[in-house]
Design an enzyme around this catalytic site. Structure first.
Site, PDB file in Angstrom:
ATOM      1  N   LYS A  61       0.829  -1.210   0.000  1.00  0.00           N
ATOM      2  CA  LYS A  61       0.000   0.000   0.000  1.00  0.00           C
ATOM      3  C   LYS A  61       0.861   1.257   0.000  1.00  0.00           C
ATOM      4  O   LYS A  61       0.545   2.229  -0.688  1.00  0.00           O
ATOM      5  CB  LYS A  61      -0.979  -0.017   1.168  1.00  0.00           C
ATOM      6  CG  LYS A  61      -2.121  -0.994   0.891  1.00  0.00           C
ATOM      7  CD  LYS A  61      -3.159  -1.046   1.966  1.00  0.00           C
ATOM      8  CE  LYS A  61      -4.220  -2.077   1.576  1.00  0.00           C
ATOM      9  NZ  LYS A  61      -5.065  -2.472   2.703  1.00  0.00           N
ATOM     10  N   LYS A  66      -2.807  -9.495 -10.409  1.00  0.00           N
ATOM     11  CA  LYS A  66      -3.926  -9.795  -9.514  1.00  0.00           C
ATOM     12  C   LYS A  66      -5.051  -8.783  -9.751  1.00  0.00           C
ATOM     13  O   LYS A  66      -4.796  -7.574  -9.821  1.00  0.00           O
ATOM     14  CB  LYS A  66      -3.433  -9.680  -8.059  1.00  0.00           C
ATOM     15  CG  LYS A  66      -4.507  -9.990  -7.033  1.00  0.00           C
ATOM     16  CD  LYS A  66      -4.161  -9.465  -5.639  1.00  0.00           C
ATOM     17  CE  LYS A  66      -5.285  -8.569  -5.173  1.00  0.00           C
ATOM     18  NZ  LYS A  66      -5.536  -8.422  -3.780  1.00  0.00           N
ATOM     19  N   LYS A  76      -9.095  -3.690  -6.914  1.00  0.00           N
ATOM     20  CA  LYS A  76      -9.699  -2.356  -7.047  1.00  0.00           C
ATOM     21  C   LYS A  76      -8.624  -1.313  -7.303  1.00  0.00           C
ATOM     22  O   LYS A  76      -8.820  -0.384  -8.062  1.00  0.00           O
ATOM     23  CB  LYS A  76     -10.394  -1.984  -5.726  1.00  0.00           C
ATOM     24  CG  LYS A  76     -11.758  -2.589  -5.548  1.00  0.00           C
ATOM     25  CD  LYS A  76     -12.230  -2.467  -4.083  1.00  0.00           C
ATOM     26  CE  LYS A  76     -12.151  -3.787  -3.390  1.00  0.00           C
ATOM     27  NZ  LYS A  76     -12.421  -3.832  -1.979  1.00  0.00           N
TER      28      LYS A  76
HETATM   29  P1  ADP Z   1      -8.846  -5.476  -3.546  1.00  0.00           P
HETATM   30  O1  ADP Z   1      -7.465  -6.022  -3.815  1.00  0.00           O
HETATM   31  O2  ADP Z   1      -9.641  -5.361  -4.795  1.00  0.00           O
HETATM   32  O3  ADP Z   1      -8.808  -4.191  -2.741  1.00  0.00           O
HETATM   33  P2  ADP Z   1      -9.628  -6.681  -1.088  1.00  0.00           P
HETATM   34  O4  ADP Z   1      -8.225  -6.566  -0.584  1.00  0.00           O
HETATM   35  O5  ADP Z   1     -10.679  -5.784  -0.526  1.00  0.00           O
HETATM   36  O6  ADP Z   1      -9.601  -6.543  -2.673  1.00  0.00           O
HETATM   37  O7  ADP Z   1     -10.081  -8.190  -0.944  1.00  0.00           O
HETATM   38  C1  ADP Z   1     -11.264  -8.669  -0.355  1.00  0.00           C
HETATM   39  C2  ADP Z   1     -11.248 -10.182  -0.373  1.00  0.00           C
HETATM   40  O8  ADP Z   1     -11.232 -10.655  -1.724  1.00  0.00           O
HETATM   41  C3  ADP Z   1      -9.996 -10.783   0.286  1.00  0.00           C
HETATM   42  O9  ADP Z   1     -10.346 -12.008   0.912  1.00  0.00           O
HETATM   43  C4  ADP Z   1      -9.085 -11.026  -0.856  1.00  0.00           C
HETATM   44  O10 ADP Z   1      -8.143 -12.041  -0.594  1.00  0.00           O
HETATM   45  C5  ADP Z   1     -10.067 -11.440  -1.953  1.00  0.00           C
HETATM   46  N1  ADP Z   1      -9.514 -11.075  -3.258  1.00  0.00           N
HETATM   47  C6  ADP Z   1      -9.354  -9.827  -3.756  1.00  0.00           C
HETATM   48  N2  ADP Z   1      -8.812  -9.847  -4.980  1.00  0.00           N
HETATM   49  C7  ADP Z   1      -8.605 -11.156  -5.280  1.00  0.00           C
HETATM   50  C8  ADP Z   1      -8.067 -11.835  -6.416  1.00  0.00           C
HETATM   51  N3  ADP Z   1      -7.646 -11.169  -7.491  1.00  0.00           N
HETATM   52  N4  ADP Z   1      -8.011 -13.188  -6.365  1.00  0.00           N
HETATM   53  C9  ADP Z   1      -8.438 -13.873  -5.277  1.00  0.00           C
HETATM   54  N5  ADP Z   1      -8.965 -13.290  -4.176  1.00  0.00           N
HETATM   55  C10 ADP Z   1      -9.047 -11.951  -4.167  1.00  0.00           C
END
Ligand code: ADP
Ligand code: TRP
Length: 320
Positions: free
Chosen positions: A110, A189, A192
């Site tokens: 981050k 990956k 958001k």
């Molecule tokens: P982002 O990376 O979009 O901000 P978050 O960190 O809010 O997503 O993730 C929320 C949940 O979704 C977590 O359990 C995270 O591990 C899962 N998650 C987010 N992106 C992925 C991805 N590309 N593949 C698998 N799981 C994901």
């Protein structure tokens, strides 16, 4: 078995969230007692816009309910409706070694993305530990990027139990290998914060356009292709039946299949998969009182357990 997971209301939910966390968590609701919450305290580490936070919190509630969360089985709640987690986070922070937090990848990632280095961002894993330990969860379904945070939670809980007596159950992360890291449009990956997502309930035409932008190699139509190395196939396989997946893989290997064709097939599958959920989401959006009542009821259930856990922790450390 008690299951808990949470998601930050920091943007629109996407396929990575769905296959990495929501779907596994929703499947586990059949097997035990489940708690799913909207991590709005956590989102404050990056979202400093009250209206945006409120709107995103509401969106996550609708998304979960539309995707099959059964409020009779699963407590759905806003993290801030269980404020006990904040006090618990403090009690946990005094047994959390600095080094443990300094090693967290998510914090470093981050900062690299330009998020200001606040104390909240650094202490984020301690609050996450409090979320999990407050309800004495056994299993935490998450995508691979959150595994380290669940391991930190385990370390903190064991240290607390050793120093003050057995208060916490030690949770296990649950990661679906086939959905551990869902790739985004650019093959990184899906996240958001990378702008490479396919939203669950985005505008259908825009979703199709985004799918057509998924990065592939430049092999011409005639050439045989490797499905295992293709970002489009990585998403298609999640939505297809076993037979459909094998048939598509065979077409890749045989040659004569263009990426545009697979992208169309992916867009069709996606639209069909989310169509009933989209309708349900619209129905729910028209009944905000009902959604609010579900969130309140969920918070009461989580809070009853969190209060008991916090009381035990306060006694253990000598506050009572
Ligand atoms: P982002 O990376 O979009 O901000 P978050 O960190 O809010 O997503 O993730 C929320 C949940 O979704 C977590 O359990 C995270 O591990 C899962 N998650 C987010 N992106 C992925 C991805 N590309 N593949 C698998 N799981 C994901
Ligand atoms: N850190 C998680 C994420 O960014 C969200 C979260 C907060 C969480 N508290 C949790 C997930 C407790 C599981 C359990 O995705």
């Amino acid at each position: 078995m008690r299951v808990l997971s949470g998601i930050q209301p920091s943007g629109k939910l996407h396929l990575g969230n769905y296959f990495g966390m929501m779907k596994p968590a929703l499947e586990l609701q059949e097997r035990g007692e489940a708690f799913l919450f909207i991590a709005n305290y956590h989102a404050l580490t990056t979202v400093h816009d009250a209206a945006a936070l409120r709107a995103a919190t509401w969106d996550v509630a609708l998304d979960f309910l539309a995707c099959g969360l059964d409020p009779d089985r699963t407590a759905l709640y806003r993290q801030s409706d269980v404020p006990e987690v904040c006090e618990l986070a403090w009690l946990l922070s005094v047994v959390t070694p600095m080094g443990l937090l300094e090693r967290c990848h998510s914090y470093k990632d981050k900062l690299a993305k330009g998020v200001p280095a606040s104390h909240g961002l650094f202490a984020y894993p301690v609050l996450m530990a409090a979320d999990i330990l407050a309800v004495q969860a056994d299993v935490v379904p998450v995508g691979r990027d959150q595994k380290q945070h669940v391991e930190v939670t385990r370390d903190i809980a064991m240290k607390f139990n050793r120093e003050f007596g057995e208060v916490f159950r030690i949770p296990e992360p649950m990661i679906r290998e086939e959905a551990a890291v869902i790739p985004g449009l650019d093959g990184q990956k899906m996240s958001k914060s990378y702008g490479n997502t396919i939203e669950l309930f985005g505008d259908p035409a825009e979703t199709r356009r985004r799918i057509m932008r998924i990065v592939t190699d430049s092999r011409p139509v005639e050439e045989p292709k490797d499905p295992e190395r293709c970002n489009v196939f990585a998403l298609y396989r999640l939505l297809a039946t076993d037979e459909e997946r094998e048939a598509m893989a065979a077409r890749y290997r045989a040659g004569g299949l263009g990426y545009a064709t697979v992208k169309q097939a992916l867009a069709d599958k996606l639209a069909a998969w989310f169509a009933p959920m989209r309708r349900r989401r619209e129905e729910l959006a028209a009944r905000p009182d009902q959604v609010e009542a579900i969130l309140r009821r969920g918070a009461e259930r989580a809070r009853a357990i969190a209060r008991a856990t916090l009381a035990a922790a306060r006694r253990a450390v000598g506050l009572e």
